[in-house]
Design an enzyme around this catalytic site. Sequence first.
Site, short mmCIF file in Angstrom:
data_model
loop_
_atom_site.label_atom_id
_atom_site.label_comp_id
_atom_site.label_asym_id
_atom_site.label_seq_id
_atom_site.Cartn_x
_atom_site.Cartn_y
_atom_site.Cartn_z
N LYS A 185 0.85 -1.19 0.00
CA LYS A 185 0.00 0.00 0.00
C LYS A 185 0.88 1.24 0.00
CE LYS A 185 -1.99 2.58 3.19
NZ LYS A 185 -2.11 3.92 2.52
N GLU A 233 10.17 1.65 10.41
CA GLU A 233 11.07 2.79 10.29
C GLU A 233 10.22 4.03 10.50
OE1 GLU A 233 12.52 6.01 9.21
OE2 GLU A 233 12.57 5.27 7.15
N CYS A 286 12.96 11.89 6.41
CA CYS A 286 13.11 11.53 7.82
C CYS A 286 14.52 11.71 8.32
CB CYS A 286 12.63 10.09 8.04
SG CYS A 286 13.53 8.87 7.06
N GLU A 325 8.72 16.07 15.72
CA GLU A 325 9.05 16.02 14.30
C GLU A 325 8.15 16.97 13.51
OE1 GLU A 325 10.14 12.57 11.10
OE2 GLU A 325 8.28 12.32 12.21
#
Length: 480
Positions: free
Chosen positions: A174, A249, A283, A384
């Site tokens: 996906k 991750e 990231c 973040e």
Amino acid sequence: MEKIKNFINGQYHDPISKEWLDNYCPATGAIYGSIPNSSKADVENAYIAAQSAFPNWSTTSLEERSRLLIKISELIEVNLERLSEAESKDNGKPVNLARRIDIPRAASNFRFFGNAITQFSSESHESIGHDAINYTLRQPLGVVGCISPWNLPLYLFTWKIVPALAAGNCVIAKPSEITPMTAYLLGDICNEAGLPPGVLNVVHGLGTTTGQAIIEHPDIKAISFTGGTKTGAHIAKVAAPMFKKLSLELGGKNPNIIFGDCDYETMLDTTLRSSFSNQGQICLCGSRIFVEASIYDRFKADFVTKVKHLRVGHPSQEDSDIGALVSEAHLEKVMGYIKMAAKENGKILCGGHRVTVKDYEKGYYLEPTVIEISSNDCTINQEEVFGPVVTIMPFNSEDEVVRMANSVKYGLSATLWTNDLKRTMRMSHQLEAGIVWVNTWMMRDLRTPFGGTKSSGVGREGGFEALRFFTEPKNVCIKY
């Protein structure tokens, strides 16, 4: 209007529910297509196709699997321009970035793992004094699920699916519902290369519907996921009772630590790139910049000057350094962090405002932003942001900067700039991160393990680590 469909058993299918989602172009803010919001029924059809294909694919010779994966790599390169333009339109990144980085690296993933699987060997141990030998089989798991993010769509989509395929698994994948286009186009490339039907199946939709159906399917053996930490925690909670293998991750809040003895000009150019590549939507971007006090004022002046010269523009324009953020909701989230930083006594040195690009006034553009802070504990240094926003602050000692670097819940990567070898060795051990770059950034070798510590995830991707994840070891002991 572009209508994307699910790719199941080598063919394209509408969603069974006939439920569709709008697909937006970040550069214009306009709807340019629709994608399925796939249900459990679609995922079940993909599972049936994958499970049916598994016996033949898992016993296909390594040489044939390798040949097919390398053929797909070659076809991606043939379609470089088409895929680059699609990636740029879907994601908002400059087309020149997709052409230089994203699509070539997607091709490299197929080529690397196509070759690596032929070198992936088993261990054997002779039992001295027992007239026996042990050897380890590495067998594919079966049907696995791969869920990839929107920031590097085809690059990270292939980073997940290719080692799974190379190891002999069949895949239900996906892509992000925000950036589905290149994963959709990959279906035709796989068919052209001759990949057997059912080996790779791509289902589109929301994480709460399609993604949820994948992670809770009782017969999908493993989940490989890249995305937010909160979503990763949810996946772990759902998967744990079924004992699925997990590779997660997750987020990052990466320190970029600069000492006065660094190669200054190289550091400055690289820091500009590590701060704002892909609109800061990587990231691994170094979003917390710590600079030794002896060069802090010089760095601040030079860095801000360079940032102000970055050009925000339409992704199709070759001279655009910064394209559009991926969605309006994400733009508002990033803007919210900038406002929060100002409230917490952060000083905005440049940027901080939405940009209006001529003829594309509804696009999701934001100035690259540098914020000077006085405390590492402020919100923008702990959470973040995932946008073109970095903070800078000085430090006085090695112990102080290590403490600040490690004082977040994340531990994905760190960058260190120094020409002191002893300091390099000391700090590489002390920094809590899955990867430490010294005097460079984003220099990748696909053979090396990749992943994070703490809330940045569990497990490792890359090289033989990925092939180990997608296989099950079985020991065989023979007495002779």
